[in-house]
Structure formats: C-alpha cells, structure tokens
Design a protein around this motif. Structure first.
Motif, PDB file in Angstrom:
ATOM      1  N   LYS A  49       2.102 -12.579 -31.829  1.00  0.00           N
ATOM      2  CA  LYS A  49       3.429 -12.013 -31.282  1.00  0.00           C
ATOM      3  C   LYS A  49       4.366 -13.506 -31.506  1.00  0.00           C
ATOM      4  O   LYS A  49       3.704 -14.713 -31.756  1.00  0.00           O
ATOM      5  CB  LYS A  49       3.303 -12.010 -29.868  1.00  0.00           C
ATOM      6  N   TYR A  50       5.453 -13.368 -31.540  1.00  0.00           N
ATOM      7  CA  TYR A  50       6.594 -14.394 -31.571  1.00  0.00           C
ATOM      8  C   TYR A  50       7.345 -14.480 -30.277  1.00  0.00           C
ATOM      9  O   TYR A  50       7.979 -13.329 -30.004  1.00  0.00           O
ATOM     10  CB  TYR A  50       7.527 -14.377 -32.871  1.00  0.00           C
ATOM     11  N   THR A  51       7.227 -15.432 -29.770  1.00  0.00           N
ATOM     12  CA  THR A  51       8.173 -15.361 -28.541  1.00  0.00           C
ATOM     13  C   THR A  51       9.193 -16.756 -28.327  1.00  0.00           C
ATOM     14  O   THR A  51       9.152 -17.433 -27.130  1.00  0.00           O
ATOM     15  CB  THR A  51       7.542 -15.226 -27.245  1.00  0.00           C
ATOM     16  N   SER A  52       9.795 -17.128 -29.457  1.00  0.00           N
ATOM     17  CA  SER A  52      10.542 -18.177 -29.788  1.00  0.00           C
ATOM     18  C   SER A  52       9.887 -19.481 -29.574  1.00  0.00           C
ATOM     19  O   SER A  52      10.849 -20.481 -29.071  1.00  0.00           O
ATOM     20  CB  SER A  52      11.655 -18.100 -28.531  1.00  0.00           C
ATOM     21  N   ALA A  53       8.913 -19.779 -29.788  1.00  0.00           N
ATOM     22  CA  ALA A  53       8.221 -20.831 -30.003  1.00  0.00           C
ATOM     23  C   ALA A  53       7.965 -21.262 -31.425  1.00  0.00           C
ATOM     24  O   ALA A  53       9.346 -20.955 -32.229  1.00  0.00           O
ATOM     25  CB  ALA A  53       6.761 -21.108 -29.317  1.00  0.00           C
ATOM     26  N   THR A  96      13.656  -9.334 -23.650  1.00  0.00           N
ATOM     27  CA  THR A  96      12.924 -10.098 -22.879  1.00  0.00           C
ATOM     28  C   THR A  96      12.275  -9.551 -21.808  1.00  0.00           C
ATOM     29  O   THR A  96      12.600  -9.086 -20.959  1.00  0.00           O
ATOM     30  CB  THR A  96      14.207 -11.166 -22.157  1.00  0.00           C
ATOM     31  N   GLY A  97      11.034 -10.254 -21.623  1.00  0.00           N
ATOM     32  CA  GLY A  97      10.058  -9.738 -20.587  1.00  0.00           C
ATOM     33  C   GLY A  97       9.175  -8.885 -21.335  1.00  0.00           C
ATOM     34  O   GLY A  97       8.000  -8.712 -20.822  1.00  0.00           O
TER      35      GLY A  97
ATOM     36  N   ASN B  28      -3.988  -5.842 -12.448  1.00  0.00           N
ATOM     37  CA  ASN B  28      -2.948  -6.158 -11.508  1.00  0.00           C
ATOM     38  C   ASN B  28      -1.486  -6.526 -12.224  1.00  0.00           C
ATOM     39  O   ASN B  28      -0.573  -7.353 -11.880  1.00  0.00           O
ATOM     40  CB  ASN B  28      -3.168  -7.307 -10.730  1.00  0.00           C
ATOM     41  N   HIS B  29      -1.378  -5.596 -13.249  1.00  0.00           N
ATOM     42  CA  HIS B  29      -0.080  -5.878 -13.977  1.00  0.00           C
ATOM     43  C   HIS B  29       1.204  -4.959 -13.314  1.00  0.00           C
ATOM     44  O   HIS B  29       0.779  -3.616 -13.116  1.00  0.00           O
ATOM     45  CB  HIS B  29      -0.400  -5.110 -15.588  1.00  0.00           C
ATOM     46  N   GLU B  30       2.166  -5.659 -13.157  1.00  0.00           N
ATOM     47  CA  GLU B  30       3.242  -4.628 -12.735  1.00  0.00           C
ATOM     48  C   GLU B  30       3.822  -3.655 -13.697  1.00  0.00           C
ATOM     49  O   GLU B  30       4.238  -2.647 -13.143  1.00  0.00           O
ATOM     50  CB  GLU B  30       4.553  -5.825 -12.299  1.00  0.00           C
ATOM     51  N   TYR B  31       4.031  -4.419 -14.859  1.00  0.00           N
ATOM     52  CA  TYR B  31       4.561  -3.423 -15.874  1.00  0.00           C
ATOM     53  C   TYR B  31       3.719  -2.365 -16.621  1.00  0.00           C
ATOM     54  O   TYR B  31       2.743  -3.001 -16.960  1.00  0.00           O
ATOM     55  CB  TYR B  31       5.341  -4.308 -17.108  1.00  0.00           C
ATOM     56  N   MET B  32       3.968  -1.227 -16.398  1.00  0.00           N
ATOM     57  CA  MET B  32       3.341  -0.141 -17.329  1.00  0.00           C
ATOM     58  C   MET B  32       4.255   0.854 -18.157  1.00  0.00           C
ATOM     59  O   MET B  32       5.540   1.040 -17.544  1.00  0.00           O
ATOM     60  CB  MET B  32       2.425   0.594 -16.409  1.00  0.00           C
ATOM     61  N   SER B  33       3.682   1.348 -19.175  1.00  0.00           N
ATOM     62  CA  SER B  33       4.477   2.052 -19.806  1.00  0.00           C
ATOM     63  C   SER B  33       3.716   3.360 -20.626  1.00  0.00           C
ATOM     64  O   SER B  33       2.524   3.406 -20.718  1.00  0.00           O
ATOM     65  CB  SER B  33       5.052   1.418 -21.116  1.00  0.00           C
ATOM     66  N   TRP B  34       4.436   4.750 -20.958  1.00  0.00           N
ATOM     67  CA  TRP B  34       3.902   5.539 -21.564  1.00  0.00           C
ATOM     68  C   TRP B  34       4.622   5.617 -23.005  1.00  0.00           C
ATOM     69  O   TRP B  34       5.736   5.778 -23.119  1.00  0.00           O
ATOM     70  CB  TRP B  34       3.827   6.706 -20.777  1.00  0.00           C
ATOM     71  N   TYR B  35       3.924   5.782 -23.857  1.00  0.00           N
ATOM     72  CA  TYR B  35       4.211   6.179 -25.308  1.00  0.00           C
ATOM     73  C   TYR B  35       3.523   7.432 -25.823  1.00  0.00           C
ATOM     74  O   TYR B  35       2.779   7.619 -25.375  1.00  0.00           O
ATOM     75  CB  TYR B  35       3.874   5.151 -26.067  1.00  0.00           C
ATOM     76  N   ARG B  36       4.492   8.032 -26.802  1.00  0.00           N
ATOM     77  CA  ARG B  36       3.942   8.943 -27.788  1.00  0.00           C
ATOM     78  C   ARG B  36       3.968   8.601 -29.122  1.00  0.00           C
ATOM     79  O   ARG B  36       4.831   8.008 -29.184  1.00  0.00           O
ATOM     80  CB  ARG B  36       4.607  10.457 -27.422  1.00  0.00           C
ATOM     81  N   ASP B  95       0.917  -7.954 -19.597  1.00  0.00           N
ATOM     82  CA  ASP B  95       0.788  -9.055 -19.000  1.00  0.00           C
ATOM     83  C   ASP B  95       2.025  -9.958 -19.115  1.00  0.00           C
ATOM     84  O   ASP B  95       2.337 -10.297 -20.288  1.00  0.00           O
ATOM     85  CB  ASP B  95      -0.593  -9.763 -19.478  1.00  0.00           C
ATOM     86  N   ARG B  96       2.709 -10.211 -18.252  1.00  0.00           N
ATOM     87  CA  ARG B  96       4.003 -10.962 -18.237  1.00  0.00           C
ATOM     88  C   ARG B  96       3.731 -12.320 -18.525  1.00  0.00           C
ATOM     89  O   ARG B  96       4.667 -12.916 -19.586  1.00  0.00           O
ATOM     90  CB  ARG B  96       4.937 -10.780 -17.045  1.00  0.00           C
ATOM     91  N   GLY B  97       2.533 -12.865 -18.363  1.00  0.00           N
ATOM     92  CA  GLY B  97       2.488 -14.325 -18.621  1.00  0.00           C
ATOM     93  C   GLY B  97       2.218 -14.753 -19.998  1.00  0.00           C
ATOM     94  O   GLY B  97       2.613 -15.566 -20.612  1.00  0.00           O
TER      95      GLY B  97
END
Lengths: 113, 112
Positions: A49-53, A96-97, B28-36, B95-97
């Motif tokens: 991944k690339y995230t602006s570093a 972003t995010g 414990n991830h806040e963001y979840m998504s569905w794709y096709r 994972d937002r981190g």
C-alpha cells in the motif's frame, strides 16, 4: 471523483523474468493506493500500500510499487517471477481513511515454466 | 482470531427469492464493506458502514439492503433476487490504523 485503470487485462511472463503490472489512477485529492492479489478461488490478500509516505513501496513476496504523481501511476513490479505468482492482481484507490475504494478491473498474471 | 467470516459459501436462488448474506469480524473494526466481483470488472462497492448504526451506499447499491446493529456483524440482504445479481460477494473490514482491508472468503451466489 476517483478512478483506476489497469492497462493490461493479461500479462504472461516466463519464470525468473521480471514482472510489470501497470496501473494508472485518477483522484481529486491525495489518494491511498493498494495492490491486492487473488489466487484462483481464493479471497483477496494485500500485497502493498501507498499512503503518502515513501514513494517506493515494498510489499510481500518480493513485490514493490512506485508512486509517480506526475504520471498518476502506481505500477507493480517484481524482479523475478515465480510459478506461485500466477494470480489476478488488483490495483485499488481509496479515499482518505481507506473505506471507500475503487478497484481496477484486474490483471491476470500467467507464469510459464 | 477468525478474521472476517462469511456464510454461506455457495447459494443458489430462484428469481424473486430473498436471502441474507452474513458477514462477521472479530477484530473490532469500525469500517465494513460489501463488494461484488464480476469477471472483467474487479470488485465493486455495494454498501459500506463506518460504525454501528451508520451505513451508506457504494457504487452499485440497487437491489441490496444493509444494516449494522453491532460492530461485529454486517449482513447484506437481497429482497428480490434477480439473475443480474449472480456474482461472488466479498465482505471486508478495515483496520484504520494500517489502512488495510481484510476480506472474507466470499459467497458465490447464483440466481436462476
């Protein structure tokens, strides 16, 4: 608006030769960019991944990609292909995010013995 | 740590039937998504959620409903299945981190 174009639907290389999978993107802001790999009948695995570093990003299994803002490109490379690299590869741009993503159509990599 | 799980793995429906594809994550991830995923089109975002009680539409939301009552679960509902919904469906959590999405193994759906 964001978009991503993978320039080749199929790439065929011989084992031991370099791999180049091309990806161009469009984004109205500084994007996050990813490469994922999908082996046949499997789920998706993050390669890098690339995230602006750093603009040169190293991933797993010897793959790397270079972010070139002037060319709006994020090409994936590997110095020496292995048979196990045969799979489909997806270039992805995200906001972003990282939660609103746009996938490229995919490039299928064939590796010949 | 099971990661992202999806059930069922395979499903065949008749046109007009309804069903729910299940997705759960234990990270414990806040963001979840569905794709096709359809041949030659990569993965397209159907719906996503940025937390319990919050959902939004992605690129191809028509014909699908979602809800998010807990952090762990993010089911996808087809109210009246159509042949155009024949596809492989992937659920993912973010994972937002690390900005990394973790994908489930997928559900292969066929609508006759």
């Amino acid at each position: 608006a964001q978009s991503v174009t993978q320039l080749d639907s199929h790439v065929s290389v011989s084992e031991g030769t370099p791999v180049l999978l091309r990806c161009n993107y469009s984004s109205s802001y500084s994007p996050s960019l990813f490469w994922y790999v999908q082996h046949p009948n499997k789920g998706l695995q993050l390669l890098l991944k690339y995230t602006s570093a750093a603009t040169l990003v190293k991933g797993i299994n010897g793959f790397e990609a270079e972010f070139k803002k002037s060319e709006t490109s994020f090409h994936l490379t590997k110095p020496s292909a292995h048979m196990s690299d045969a799979a489909e590869y997806f270039c992805v741009v995200a906001n972003t995010g990282g939660f609103k993503t746009i996938f490229g159509a995919g490039t299928r990599l064939f590796v010949k013995a | 740590n099971a990661g992202v799980t999806q059930t069922p793995k395979f499903q065949v429906l008749k046109t007009g039937q309804s069903m729910t594809l299940q997705c759960a994550q234990d990270m414990n991830h806040e963001y979840m998504s569905w794709y096709r995923q359809d041949p030659g089109m990569g993965l397209r975002l159907i719906h996503y959620s940025v937390g319990a009680g919050i959902t939004d539409q992605g690129e191809v939301p028509n014909g699908y409903n979602v809800s998010r009552s807990t952090t762990e679960d993010f089911p996808l509902r087809l109210l009246s299945a159509a042949p155009s919904q024949t596809s492989v469906y992937f659920c993912a959590s973010l994972d937002r981190g690390s900005d990394t999405q973790y994908f489930g193994p997928g559900t292969r759906l066929t609508v006759l």
